[in-house]
Scaffold this motif. Structure first.
Motif, PDB file in Angstrom:
ATOM      1  N   CYS A 129      93.997 -11.652  23.220  1.00 58.57           N
ATOM      2  CA  CYS A 129      94.422 -12.163  21.912  1.00 58.57           C
ATOM      3  C   CYS A 129      95.883 -12.593  21.969  1.00 58.57           C
ATOM      4  CB  CYS A 129      94.245 -11.087  20.844  1.00 58.57           C
ATOM      5  SG  CYS A 129      94.952 -11.596  19.259  1.00 58.57           S
ATOM      6  N   TYR A 187      97.799 -13.169  19.605  1.00 60.18           N
ATOM      7  CA  TYR A 187      98.527 -12.772  18.395  1.00 60.18           C
ATOM      8  C   TYR A 187      98.788 -11.275  18.316  1.00 60.18           C
ATOM      9  CZ  TYR A 187      96.915 -17.455  17.416  1.00 60.18           C
ATOM     10  OH  TYR A 187      96.678 -18.793  17.511  1.00 60.18           O
ATOM     11  N   ASP A 188      98.462 -10.545  19.370  1.00 59.91           N
ATOM     12  CA  ASP A 188      98.620  -9.085  19.353  1.00 59.91           C
ATOM     13  C   ASP A 188      97.924  -8.484  18.128  1.00 59.91           C
ATOM     14  OD1 ASP A 188      99.707  -8.075  21.625  1.00 59.91           O
ATOM     15  OD2 ASP A 188     101.783  -8.060  20.935  1.00 59.91           O
ATOM     16  N   ALA A 189      96.786  -9.069  17.769  1.00 55.63           N
ATOM     17  CA  ALA A 189      96.105  -8.635  16.547  1.00 55.63           C
ATOM     18  C   ALA A 189      95.120  -7.499  16.805  1.00 55.63           C
ATOM     19  CB  ALA A 189      95.363  -9.813  15.909  1.00 55.63           C
ATOM     20  N   ARG A 190      94.806  -7.255  18.069  1.00 53.98           N
ATOM     21  CA  ARG A 190      93.823  -6.214  18.393  1.00 53.98           C
ATOM     22  C   ARG A 190      94.508  -4.994  18.999  1.00 53.98           C
ATOM     23  NH1 ARG A 190      88.157  -7.583  19.876  1.00 53.98           N
ATOM     24  NH2 ARG A 190      87.613  -9.482  18.757  1.00 53.98           N
TER      25      ARG A 190
END
Lengths: 242, 366
Positions: free
Chosen positions: A138, A140-143
């Motif tokens: 990811c 976006y470092d969203a996980r």
């Protein structure tokens, strides 16, 4: 009340009426309802001018989704920006972008993460092996890996609420009305009209992921990895467990 | 524009030191296997010392590596899902098939190459160990067939392991340090560094020391260190000169930080010291070259995996990483090496030791 919220309440009304009419249908129909493909494409527009950085969205998300300590499905990144002698606070709410071309999906070795027809990227926690490959992929470092479940975790646009005709918790709790959620397939929805203006931007467009979280008023210099001075708080729970 | 990041979140490292251990061990295993092949295929009966040690290295590292990989899963009990619902668009899914097949061929190959050794101490009426050797020892023709077939299969799937481990990282565009075609090659070249270093160390730990094994290992060390230096310099210059935007960006994300400058200096020093030790061959210091080689291969993986994950994808600065003392950190690292050591002791205790004989394996030119 925003147009989006009103749309949802109308949809909720329709859902209620539908449920009542369903109650009168035959048991066979109730047991095997016809599954229709979704006609929605959920998306979010974040109006940065309206975000005051109160983190109400962060807190409501934690409560709604039982995010464990030190883990966040959404957070409002906050920056102090100094330019031309003027200093300002800039807020940037971050969450899963539910990309149309999500890089987290093809890397999953067991097919535990996928995109629903309505565009929401989800994780099947019964299949997830916790390899964290999607976390790496990811942009976006969203996980993250949920410390309680030891499985991949992320924002789901509060799919359970959306299916019930409700808004995601972060949208519901946003005091400034900065987060606008709606159906991009519906040209009359607020998100459709805002995106159609051409004034919205996305994070890290160079990755070609086609994010479905759009921003109004996003400075391109903050759209990529932010080149700034960090003052990060570090999680301590690992040390506490030793 | 000056930006001060006031509030953001740290994303923790999710590929743990277990992953470093896995990539270190599986890389050395494959490199040891490939190094052993020339000697194994040309040996008429007993393997030469270098070949024997390389096979032992391949076997022990190869068996322990998947244990570390399994431990890196946050849901290790669900590993069977790799086989029941594989997503073949994922390199990791392919790896789940390559690893067991590689290990299967490796064990057949090792059985074939070690069979003459077993035959030497086999006795149908002797001790339980001699009786076991008698059961396991193969006729020469069967052993040779296993060496050829097992070696070919292990080489093929070993190369596929090299391919998948490299590609698994290279396709992650979200991490600029990983998304480079140089990384799979660097992983392979540093695997040979570690493998040659391991042979040098094993030459002093197992049985009778032989200079010929050291000489062969030094040849592989020189070649792999030079290849690694070339690849590293090429990566650095392409980024520094801006010949490729992605590489320039990757370099930019870390070059300004003191910790990464120290890492770069450390890597350069390790490489130069290693090359100096191997080329100048100071008396009684070859063992040090072996240890420095193992250290270099391990540190490269540590830097790539743990260091790479401390670079935020969207935030400013670097995420701090403190090595936990428990199973997700130091204990995991020590435990993996402990398991490897235990396996080495078991295998070398079980096998009869080859006596000193001329090594017929191929020795690369120094």
């Amino acid at each position: 009340m925003s147009n989006t919220r009103r749309n949802f309440l109308e949809a909720l009304g329709a859902l209620t009426v539908g449920a009542v009419s369903m109650a009168g249908s035959s048991p066979a129909h109730a047991a095997a309802p016809e599954i229709k493909p979704s006609t929605h494409r959920w998306a979010m527009v974040v109006d940065l001018a309206k975000c005051i950085g109160c983190q109400a969205c962060t807190v409501s998300c934690i409560h709604e989704n039982a995010a464990p300590e030190d883990s966040f499905r959404t957070i409002v990144s906050t920056y102090e920006v100094e330019e031309a002698g003027a200093t300002a606070m800039v807020m940037l709410p971050r969450l899963c972008n539910h990309c149309a071309n999500a890089p987290c999906i093809p890397v999953c070795p067991v097919g535990a993460t996928w995109q629903r027809e309505d565009g929401i990227v989800v994780v099947d926690s019964n299949k997830c092996v916790g390899c964290a490959y999607c976390v790496q992929a990811c942009p976006y470092d969203a996980r993250f890996i949920n410390a309680d479940t030891q499985k991949a975790d992320k924002c789901t646009f509060c799919a359970h609420r959306v299916e019930a005709g409700l808004l995601p918790a972060c949208v519901e709790s946003c005091v400034g009305g900065a987060r606008i959620f709606g159906d991009l397939s519906d040209p009359t929805s607020t998100v459709s009209r805002l995106v159609a203006t051409g004034e919205t931007k996305v994070l890290r467009p160079e990755f070609g992921t086609a994010p479905h979280v759009f921003y109004l008023g996003l400075d391109p210099r903050l759209a990529d990895k932010v080149d700034g001075e960090p003052t990060l708080w570090q999680p301590q729970h690992r040390e506490a467990h030793l | 524009m000056n930006v001060l990041e006031v509030i953001n979140v740290t994303r923790e490292v999710t590929w743990l030191p277990w992953a470093v251990q896995y990539f270190f061990l599986i890389g050395i295993s494959v490199a040891c296997l490939l190094m052993s092949l020339p000697g194994a295929l040309t040996a008429h009966n007993l393997p030469g010392r270098f070949t024997f040690l390389a096979v032992i290295g391949a076997l022990t590292c190869g068996i322990v590596a998947p244990v570390a990989l399994l431990a890196d899963l946050h849901q290790p009990g669900r590993f069977w899902r790799f086989y029941t619902s594989p997503n073949l668009r994922s390199w990791m899914a392919w790896g789940a098939f390559f690893i067991p097949v590689y290990l299967g061929f490796l064990m057949l190959f090792a059985w074939g190459i070690l069979s003459p050794l077993l035959a030497r101490s086999a006795a149908p009426q002797g001790s339980w160990l001699a009786r076991t050797h008698h059961i396991l020892a193969l006729r020469d023709d069967r052993a040779h067939w296993l060496v050829v077939a097992g070696g070919a299969g292990a080489a093929l799937f070993g190369l596929l392991v090299f391919l998948y481990t490299g590609m698994e990282l290279m396709v992650v565009r979200a991490r600029p340090l990983w998304a480079t075609p140089y990384l799979p090659l660097q992983l392979a070249s540093t695997s040979f560094i570690g493998a040659a270093g391991l042979v040098i160390v094993l030459n002093r730990l197992i049985g009778d020391y032989e200079q010929s094994a050291d000489a062969a290992a030094r040849g592989w060390l020189v070649a792999s260190v030079l290849a690694t230096m070339t690849l590293g310099m090429a990566w650095f210059l392409i980024g520094l000169l801006g010949l490729d935007a992605a590489h320039a960006k990757a370099l930019r994300t870390v070059a300004q930080f003191r910790s990464w400058q120290l890492t770069a200096a450390w890597a350069a020093a390790a490489t130069v010291i290693l090359l100096a030790l191997v080329v100048t061959r100071p008396a009684r210091l070859t063992w040090l070259a072996g240890l420095v080689a193992l250290h270099a291969a391990w540190m490269f993986r540590w830097t790539v995996f743990i260091g790479g994950q401390t670079v935020p994808k969207t935030g400013a600065g670097l995420y701090a990483y403190n090595l936990p003392l428990g199973h997700e950190g130091l204990l995991g690292i020590a435990g993996t090496f402990g398991l490897w050591l235990a396996l080495l002791i078991v295998i070398t205790s079980f096998l009869p030791q080859p006596t000193a004989e001329p090594d017929t394996s191929l020795v690369p030119a120094e």
